[in-house]
Write a protein that holds these residues in place. Structure first.
Motif, PDB file in Angstrom:
ATOM      1  N   ARG A 159     -18.919  33.877  -0.351  1.00 46.20           N
ATOM      2  CA  ARG A 159     -18.317  34.860   0.553  1.00 46.20           C
ATOM      3  C   ARG A 159     -17.907  34.214   1.872  1.00 46.20           C
ATOM      4  NH1 ARG A 159     -22.902  39.544  -0.772  1.00 46.20           N
ATOM      5  NH2 ARG A 159     -22.091  40.030  -2.853  1.00 46.20           N
ATOM      6  N   THR A 160     -17.480  32.959   1.814  1.00 45.65           N
ATOM      7  CA  THR A 160     -17.172  32.244   3.045  1.00 45.65           C
ATOM      8  C   THR A 160     -15.761  32.509   3.560  1.00 45.65           C
ATOM      9  OG1 THR A 160     -16.656  30.289   1.694  1.00 45.65           O
ATOM     10  CG2 THR A 160     -18.844  30.394   2.682  1.00 45.65           C
ATOM     11  N   TYR A 161     -14.885  33.102   2.739  1.00 45.71           N
ATOM     12  CA  TYR A 161     -13.552  33.475   3.218  1.00 45.71           C
ATOM     13  C   TYR A 161     -13.668  34.763   4.025  1.00 45.71           C
ATOM     14  CZ  TYR A 161      -9.732  30.537   1.488  1.00 45.71           C
ATOM     15  OH  TYR A 161      -8.823  29.524   1.305  1.00 45.71           O
ATOM     16  N   GLY A 162     -13.555  34.676   5.347  1.00 43.17           N
ATOM     17  CA  GLY A 162     -13.704  35.845   6.204  1.00 43.17           C
ATOM     18  C   GLY A 162     -12.389  36.293   6.807  1.00 43.17           C
ATOM     19  N   TRP A 163     -12.321  37.564   7.198  1.00 45.88           N
ATOM     20  CA  TRP A 163     -11.106  38.110   7.799  1.00 45.88           C
ATOM     21  C   TRP A 163     -11.483  39.219   8.777  1.00 45.88           C
ATOM     22  CZ3 TRP A 163     -10.312  43.226   5.888  1.00 45.88           C
ATOM     23  CH2 TRP A 163     -11.043  43.540   4.740  1.00 45.88           C
ATOM     24  N   CYS A 164     -10.717  39.282   9.870  1.00 41.04           N
ATOM     25  CA  CYS A 164     -10.993  40.258  10.918  1.00 41.04           C
ATOM     26  C   CYS A 164     -10.220  41.543  10.679  1.00 41.04           C
ATOM     27  CB  CYS A 164     -10.598  39.674  12.277  1.00 41.04           C
ATOM     28  SG  CYS A 164     -11.567  38.229  12.767  1.00 41.04           S
ATOM     29  N   TYR A 165     -10.919  42.667  10.778  1.00 51.79           N
ATOM     30  CA  TYR A 165     -10.260  43.963  10.584  1.00 51.79           C
ATOM     31  C   TYR A 165     -10.713  44.924  11.681  1.00 51.79           C
ATOM     32  CZ  TYR A 165     -14.715  45.693   8.722  1.00 51.79           C
ATOM     33  OH  TYR A 165     -16.023  46.074   8.591  1.00 51.79           O
ATOM     34  N   PRO A 166      -9.931  45.961  11.996  1.00 52.32           N
ATOM     35  CA  PRO A 166     -10.320  46.929  13.032  1.00 52.32           C
ATOM     36  C   PRO A 166     -11.591  47.666  12.621  1.00 52.32           C
ATOM     37  CG  PRO A 166      -7.979  47.098  12.525  1.00 52.32           C
ATOM     38  CD  PRO A 166      -8.580  46.223  11.479  1.00 52.32           C
TER      39      PRO A 166
END
Length: 334
Positions: A324-331
């Motif tokens: 789960r190392t692929y991270g992404w920023c979301y509101p």
């Protein structure tokens, strides 16, 4: 506190969205059940001394977190979260490979608290609850030949060597000796590591001898998908595990691409890759609109802005486990 391990050292492998080191305490509850110990850091946590009171005994708010569970899976399982003490990060080879020490840490009995549905859930101390104390403990999750594949790290581009990523987002790696001249797409041979030697290949430096995309090993250029210019050969993109490969190779095996740019609406409800090289994101439908939005990738929770949270893409691994190392920023709040 017993020896701590990273996700790659567990069976099956379990890489978390942020560096998470796991072990066991000496039993302080029912000896029939394990008492687990955890240290969670932000990817960008730098060597230094940290006050564990920061975060207020809340696993949602802390960037350097120390916690544990007493009598795991029993009817009387309890959670304990650091409310004070010191954490020294003494050495950092990569986010997953560090060494440090804990001193005078008070762990306070805690319960789940808002937010309860975010990737990082909250905790709050129990009034009058129990506490546990760590007088002093050390950890060391470094590995022989360990390296950091990310662009700009001290070990990402050593002469005569290649830092080969171990995790999907290429934040953790192992050095190999690059003894040949073979480059992109050429068949290659790898000699496994021995007790006193790194693995070696007949690829040129900067190329991994990998079977990630084909049964037979081939030399593929290594890359950092978060770099402004990943530097992949013409006709290839920076894919998972920090390897340059043709998009046409990734798509048939389940990696989806969408032409939307960061912040734009996607055609698909979900796709692992949107945007362009140097500005990649993930398509996710968080509102039930029937189509996704391209949210920018980030490795560290601290890289998300005000009002944002770090989500993750979960890749199942052969033999069980996950990455789960692929991270992404979301509101936050969606």
């Amino acid at each position: 506190m017993g020896e701590l391990k990273t996700g790659i050292e567990l069976t099956p492998v379990q890489y978390g969205p942020q560096p998470l080191y796991r072990g066991e305490f000496g039993s302080f509850g029912d000896p029939a059940f394990a008492d687990t110990a955890y240290i969670r850091l932000d990817v960008n946590t730098a060597p230094g001394l940290y006050d564990l009171a920061t975060g207020g005994t809340n696993l949602f708010a802390c960037e350097q977190c120390v916690y544990g569970y007493q009598d795991v899976t029993s009817p009387t399982q309890k959670t304990f979260v650091a409310e004070s003490g010191s954490l020294l990060l003494a050495l950092k080879v990569s986010p997953q490979q560090t060494a440090g020490a804990l001193a005078n840490v008070t762990l306070r009995e805690s319960v789940a608290a808002a937010p309860l549905s975010a990737p990082y859930k909250g905790t709050a101390p129990v009034a009058g609850g129990e506490c546990r104390w760590i007088r002093f403990a050390t950890w060391d999750t470094t590995r022989p030949g360990g390296c950091d594949p990310r662009e700009g790290s001290l070990t990402s581009n050593l002469p005569g060597h290649t830092c080969v990523a171990e995790d999907a987002a290429a934040t953790d790696g192992t050095l190999e000796k690059s003894l040949g001249t073979k480059t992109q797409g050429e068949a290659c041979t790898q000699t496994p590591a021995s007790e006193n030697q790194l693995a070696s290949t007949d690829c040129a430096p900067g190329y991994a001898c990998t079977s990630a995309y084909t049964e037979a090993r081939q030399c593929l250029a290594t890359c950092d998908f978060m770099a402004a210019d990943p530097g992949c050969p013409t006709g290839t993109v920076c894919g998972v595990y920090g390897l340059c490969i043709q998009q046409s190779v990734m798509e048939p095996i389940g990696y989806l691409f969408d032409p939307a740019l960061i912040g734009e609406s996607c055609t698909a409800g979900f796709a692992e890759f949107c945007g362009v090289e140097g500005a990649r994101g993930v398509c996710a439908d968080l509102t039930g609109a029937g189509h996704g939005t391209c949210y920018r990738y980030a490795r560290a929770r601290s890289e998300c802005g005000a009002g944002e949270e770090l989500g993750f893409v979960s890749y199942p691994l052969t033999g069980g486990g996950f990455d789960r190392t692929y991270g992404w920023c979301y509101p936050d709040g969606l």
